[in-house]
Design a protein around this motif. Sequence first.
Motif, short mmCIF file in Angstrom:
data_model
loop_
_atom_site.label_atom_id
_atom_site.label_comp_id
_atom_site.label_asym_id
_atom_site.label_seq_id
_atom_site.Cartn_x
_atom_site.Cartn_y
_atom_site.Cartn_z
N ARG A 150 15.31 16.05 14.35
CA ARG A 150 16.58 16.66 13.96
C ARG A 150 16.71 16.55 12.45
O ARG A 150 16.11 15.69 11.83
N GLY A 151 17.58 17.38 11.89
CA GLY A 151 17.93 17.24 10.48
C GLY A 151 16.97 17.90 9.53
O GLY A 151 16.03 18.59 9.91
N LYS A 152 17.20 17.66 8.26
CA LYS A 152 16.45 18.26 7.17
C LYS A 152 15.04 17.67 7.08
O LYS A 152 14.86 16.47 7.22
N PRO A 153 14.04 18.52 6.82
CA PRO A 153 12.67 18.01 6.68
C PRO A 153 12.56 17.02 5.53
O PRO A 153 13.25 17.14 4.52
N GLU A 154 11.69 16.04 5.70
CA GLU A 154 11.41 15.07 4.65
C GLU A 154 10.06 15.41 4.03
O GLU A 154 9.14 15.81 4.72
N PRO A 155 9.91 15.25 2.70
CA PRO A 155 8.62 15.56 2.07
C PRO A 155 7.54 14.60 2.53
O PRO A 155 7.81 13.43 2.81
N THR A 156 6.29 15.07 2.59
CA THR A 156 5.17 14.24 3.03
C THR A 156 4.38 13.67 1.86
O THR A 156 3.40 13.00 2.07
N ARG A 157 4.81 13.89 0.66
CA ARG A 157 4.03 13.50 -0.52
C ARG A 157 3.82 12.00 -0.66
O ARG A 157 2.75 11.54 -0.92
N ARG A 158 4.84 11.20 -0.50
CA ARG A 158 4.72 9.78 -0.75
C ARG A 158 5.46 8.99 0.31
O ARG A 158 6.65 9.16 0.51
N LEU A 159 4.74 8.13 1.01
CA LEU A 159 5.35 7.29 2.02
C LEU A 159 4.93 5.85 1.79
O LEU A 159 3.80 5.58 1.36
N MET A 200 0.85 -1.18 0.00
CA MET A 200 0.00 0.00 0.00
C MET A 200 0.89 1.24 0.00
O MET A 200 1.78 1.36 0.81
N HIS A 201 0.63 2.13 -0.93
CA HIS A 201 1.32 3.42 -0.98
C HIS A 201 0.31 4.49 -0.58
O HIS A 201 -0.74 4.60 -1.19
N LEU A 202 0.65 5.26 0.44
CA LEU A 202 -0.24 6.33 0.87
C LEU A 202 0.38 7.67 0.51
O LEU A 202 1.58 7.86 0.62
N THR A 203 -0.48 8.58 0.09
CA THR A 203 -0.08 9.97 -0.07
C THR A 203 -0.88 10.77 0.94
O THR A 203 -1.92 10.31 1.43
N PHE A 204 -0.37 11.94 1.27
CA PHE A 204 -1.00 12.76 2.30
C PHE A 204 -1.31 14.14 1.77
O PHE A 204 -0.50 14.72 1.06
N ARG A 205 -2.48 14.65 2.12
CA ARG A 205 -2.86 16.01 1.76
C ARG A 205 -3.22 16.75 3.04
O ARG A 205 -4.06 16.29 3.81
N GLU A 206 -2.59 17.89 3.23
CA GLU A 206 -2.92 18.72 4.37
C GLU A 206 -4.32 19.28 4.17
O GLU A 206 -4.71 19.66 3.06
N VAL A 207 -5.08 19.35 5.25
CA VAL A 207 -6.42 19.94 5.17
C VAL A 207 -6.26 21.45 5.18
O VAL A 207 -5.73 22.04 6.13
N THR A 208 -6.67 22.06 4.08
CA THR A 208 -6.60 23.50 3.87
C THR A 208 -7.93 23.93 3.27
O THR A 208 -8.76 23.08 2.93
N PRO A 209 -8.14 25.24 3.07
CA PRO A 209 -9.39 25.64 2.41
C PRO A 209 -9.59 24.93 1.06
O PRO A 209 -10.71 24.59 0.70
N ALA A 210 -8.51 24.66 0.35
CA ALA A 210 -8.62 24.00 -0.96
C ALA A 210 -9.02 22.54 -0.86
O ALA A 210 -9.61 21.99 -1.79
N THR A 211 -8.71 21.89 0.26
CA THR A 211 -9.03 20.46 0.40
C THR A 211 -10.20 20.19 1.33
O THR A 211 -10.45 19.04 1.70
N ILE A 212 -10.94 21.24 1.70
CA ILE A 212 -12.12 21.05 2.55
C ILE A 212 -13.09 20.02 1.97
O ILE A 212 -13.61 19.19 2.71
N PRO A 213 -13.37 20.02 0.66
CA PRO A 213 -14.31 19.01 0.16
C PRO A 213 -13.87 17.56 0.46
O PRO A 213 -14.70 16.72 0.82
N ASP A 214 -12.57 17.28 0.36
CA ASP A 214 -12.09 15.94 0.68
C ASP A 214 -12.27 15.65 2.17
O ASP A 214 -12.69 14.55 2.55
#
Length: 191
Positions: free
Chosen positions: A180-189, A1-15
């Motif tokens: 600690r360290g550099k941020p990792e992207p949340t797009r694909r985990l 299973m590959h999950l992607t993540f979307r932050e809840v913002t005004p643009a993603t309220i419908p989801d």
Amino acid sequence: MHLTFREVTPATIPDFEAFFSAPGAPHFCWCIVWRRTTEESHHHQPADRKAQMLKRICAGTPVGLVAYDGDTAAGWVSIAPRDTHRNLGGPPAQADENIWSIACFFVPRKRRGQGTVRALIKGAIAHAKEKGATIVEAYPVDRAAPSYRYMGFTDVFAEAGFTDEGMAGTRRHVMRLRLRGKPEPTRRLRT
């Protein structure tokens, strides 16, 4: 299973609305319980709670992530700055700390037992780190606890590297992960 993540913002309220309105979803609480002010707590109806949450989202307040398996919503994790919640029980922040809180999860029944919560924790950590968090704090319970199970279990957070910092009340633990360290992207985990 590959999950992607979307932050809840005004643009993603419908989801967000669609996910929380689905059968079995927590449409009775709208994940507002730990965020409500004293005044807001006097309004008990699910429609009031939904309006309170949507007001925060429209104001740009971080509230969490919806996880997707392809185009299908697969889970929810509340991840936001700790100061956007009421007192969850953690120790006071130090001057150099930016604490984000994982306050709850929701995984649809048909997706439970597949490691989704572990993936949600990974996604929440990566998101908080990307947003500048120095600590991620969670408030899970032991597996035998009769309540607060929506906040997760201590053993799952321990597996993710969190340490137990003490109790918040009689059931909830305060667990922390120092980042600690550099941020990792949340797009694909991967899970």
